[in-house]
Design a protein around this motif. Sequence first.
Motif, mmCIF file in Angstrom:
data_model
loop_
_atom_site.group_PDB
_atom_site.id
_atom_site.type_symbol
_atom_site.label_atom_id
_atom_site.label_comp_id
_atom_site.label_asym_id
_atom_site.label_seq_id
_atom_site.Cartn_x
_atom_site.Cartn_y
_atom_site.Cartn_z
ATOM 1 N N UNK A 48 0.813 -1.208 0.000
ATOM 2 C CA UNK A 48 0.000 0.000 0.000
ATOM 3 C C UNK A 48 0.847 1.258 0.000
ATOM 4 N N UNK A 49 1.899 1.270 0.834
ATOM 5 C CA UNK A 49 2.768 2.443 0.913
ATOM 6 C C UNK A 49 3.508 2.664 -0.395
ATOM 7 N N UNK A 50 4.032 1.597 -0.982
ATOM 8 C CA UNK A 50 4.729 1.701 -2.266
ATOM 9 C C UNK A 50 3.780 2.228 -3.347
ATOM 10 N N UNK A 51 2.554 1.677 -3.391
ATOM 11 C CA UNK A 51 1.557 2.114 -4.366
ATOM 12 C C UNK A 51 1.257 3.604 -4.181
ATOM 13 N N UNK A 52 1.098 4.009 -2.948
ATOM 14 C CA UNK A 52 0.795 5.395 -2.625
ATOM 15 C C UNK A 52 1.891 6.339 -3.123
ATOM 16 N N UNK A 53 3.124 6.051 -2.790
ATOM 17 C CA UNK A 53 4.243 6.908 -3.188
ATOM 18 C C UNK A 53 4.359 6.950 -4.717
ATOM 19 N N UNK A 54 4.258 5.793 -5.359
ATOM 20 C CA UNK A 54 4.338 5.747 -6.819
ATOM 21 C C UNK A 54 3.236 6.585 -7.464
ATOM 22 N N UNK A 55 2.020 6.484 -6.931
ATOM 23 C CA UNK A 55 0.897 7.226 -7.510
ATOM 24 C C UNK A 55 0.969 8.719 -7.208
ATOM 25 N N UNK A 56 1.534 9.096 -6.071
ATOM 26 C CA UNK A 56 1.691 10.510 -5.757
ATOM 27 C C UNK A 56 2.627 11.202 -6.742
ATOM 28 N N UNK A 57 3.695 10.523 -7.126
ATOM 29 C CA UNK A 57 4.668 11.180 -7.997
ATOM 30 C C UNK A 57 4.417 10.942 -9.485
ATOM 31 N N UNK A 58 3.563 9.994 -9.842
ATOM 32 C CA UNK A 58 3.332 9.653 -11.253
ATOM 33 C C UNK A 58 2.975 10.845 -12.143
#
Length: 183
Positions: free
Chosen positions: A40-50
């Motif tokens: 979840x944390x990895x997905x969150x960070x990836x989606x924030x910067x995408x």
Amino acid sequence: MHVQKPAQKTVKDYIRTIPDFPHDGILFRDVTTLFADPRGFRMCVDQLLAPYAGMRIDKVVGLEARGFILGGAVAHQLSTGFVPVRKKGKLPGQTISQAYTLEYGEAVVEVHDDALQPGEAVLIVDDLLATGGTAEAGIRLIERLGARVVGCAFVVDLPDLGGRKKLEAMGMDVHALCAFEGL
């Protein structure tokens, strides 16, 4: 026999809702459950910067306090520096301050006066966009130092509280991973 794959989890699925916290009638959106889950944390960070991939970003600014967790991770992924915007009295060096209104009163945030250079491109990161007061104060601090905000990224938007509209009226690009209705 056809086996159906489980549905792909979204960031919203990792966020716990706690009723009546900190006051009766409030549905608190708790992102600590998102942070605690590695996927979840990895997905969150990836989606924030995408949305900002390929853009020049010189610094990531995180708003106190959960914005520090997210902003630090986003800055790491972008290989750029991180700048905290803190509550008044928490930074040791020379600072500039910006007041903003709360539901009952006023608060003040600060940033070191040498944290950003004129012309630097800045991404603001925080966990939640409600009324937009803290983010607006952060934007004002960044602009006073001569840097420019290229975007404001949040995990959760509470659209009923009007923060997105406030920031967009300031000319900001606002990105949120999910939204929850109500307070």
